[in-house]
Scaffold this active site. Sequence first.
Site, PDB file in Angstrom:
ATOM      1  N   GLY A 278       0.856  -1.183   0.000  1.00  0.00           N
ATOM      2  CA  GLY A 278       0.000   0.000   0.000  1.00  0.00           C
ATOM      3  C   GLY A 278       0.887   1.225   0.000  1.00  0.00           C
TER       4      GLY A 278
ATOM      5  CB  SER B 239       4.137  -3.700  -2.222  1.00  0.00           C
ATOM      6  OG  SER B 239       4.036  -2.447  -2.852  1.00  0.00           O
ATOM      7  CB  ALA B 240       4.290  -0.609   1.568  1.00  0.00           C
TER       8      ALA B 240
ATOM      9  CG  HIS C 189       5.539  -2.703  -7.261  1.00  0.00           C
ATOM     10  ND1 HIS C 189       4.541  -3.588  -7.611  1.00  0.00           N
ATOM     11  CD2 HIS C 189       5.311  -2.375  -5.964  1.00  0.00           C
ATOM     12  CE1 HIS C 189       3.745  -3.781  -6.569  1.00  0.00           C
ATOM     13  NE2 HIS C 189       4.202  -3.071  -5.555  1.00  0.00           N
TER      14      HIS C 189
ATOM     15  CD  GLU D 109       4.185  -5.638 -10.517  1.00  0.00           C
ATOM     16  OE1 GLU D 109       3.573  -6.302 -11.372  1.00  0.00           O
ATOM     17  OE2 GLU D 109       3.743  -4.567 -10.035  1.00  0.00           O
TER      18      GLU D 109
END
Length: 239
Positions: free
Chosen positions: A90, A122-123, A159, A194
């Site tokens: 997020g 991700s985060a 990413h 990814e």
Amino acid sequence: MAIQALLLSSSRAGNTPYLEHTLPFIAPLTATARKWLFIPYAGVSMSYDTYLEAVVNGLAPLQLDISAIHQHGDPKQAIRDAEGIIVGGGNTFHLLHELYRYDLLHLIREQTEAGKPYIGWSAGANIAGKSIRTTNDMPIIEPPSFTALGLVPFQVNPHYSNATLAGHNGESRAQRILEFTCVDPLTPVLGIQEGTALYRQDDSLSLQGDKEAYLFSGVEQEIPVPVGSDLSHMLSAQA
């Protein structure tokens, strides 16, 4: 240190269902850890309950006991009681802000260094690096510091893609990371695509998945890192 940290670039690979591609990466960390605590603080545009439901459904094949930190009256005790920690993606700035707000950053690092497995995508992968200065996210809120968990002694850029849109005149990802290495030439940045992940186990670090990564360090820019590379030498990167 007995760190077990899985840093996933993303929650999806291509058009696959949510978290499906992560299952083979995550499964080895769940052999003895069955009770997991999910930290949904990066989820800003959805409720934490909705986020938890998506994660529970996505990881259902692993048959884990997953609760979320917001469901517990004492967040610190929840971290201590869990057998493993999961941090979702997020907005990285919001995630780090909340970890500072509840004074959890040091505790998560302490627990992870003691051997409690850590999974982040991700985060959640971003905050495992030295700082969040190479996140792709908009700074929607200002955390007290950009200093992150430091489970690896370099910067992570999840990413990663250097693709550009035709007619778009903004900087590419590689150009943005070059700006970072111009300011901080001593700190490497590893861009992970990814569908891939970094896995740290004690003093070993490897690139998992079927795509190469890209290393940025000082004047060396976008150096391809082959699939399956042993990156253990990066654990001695300058702190």
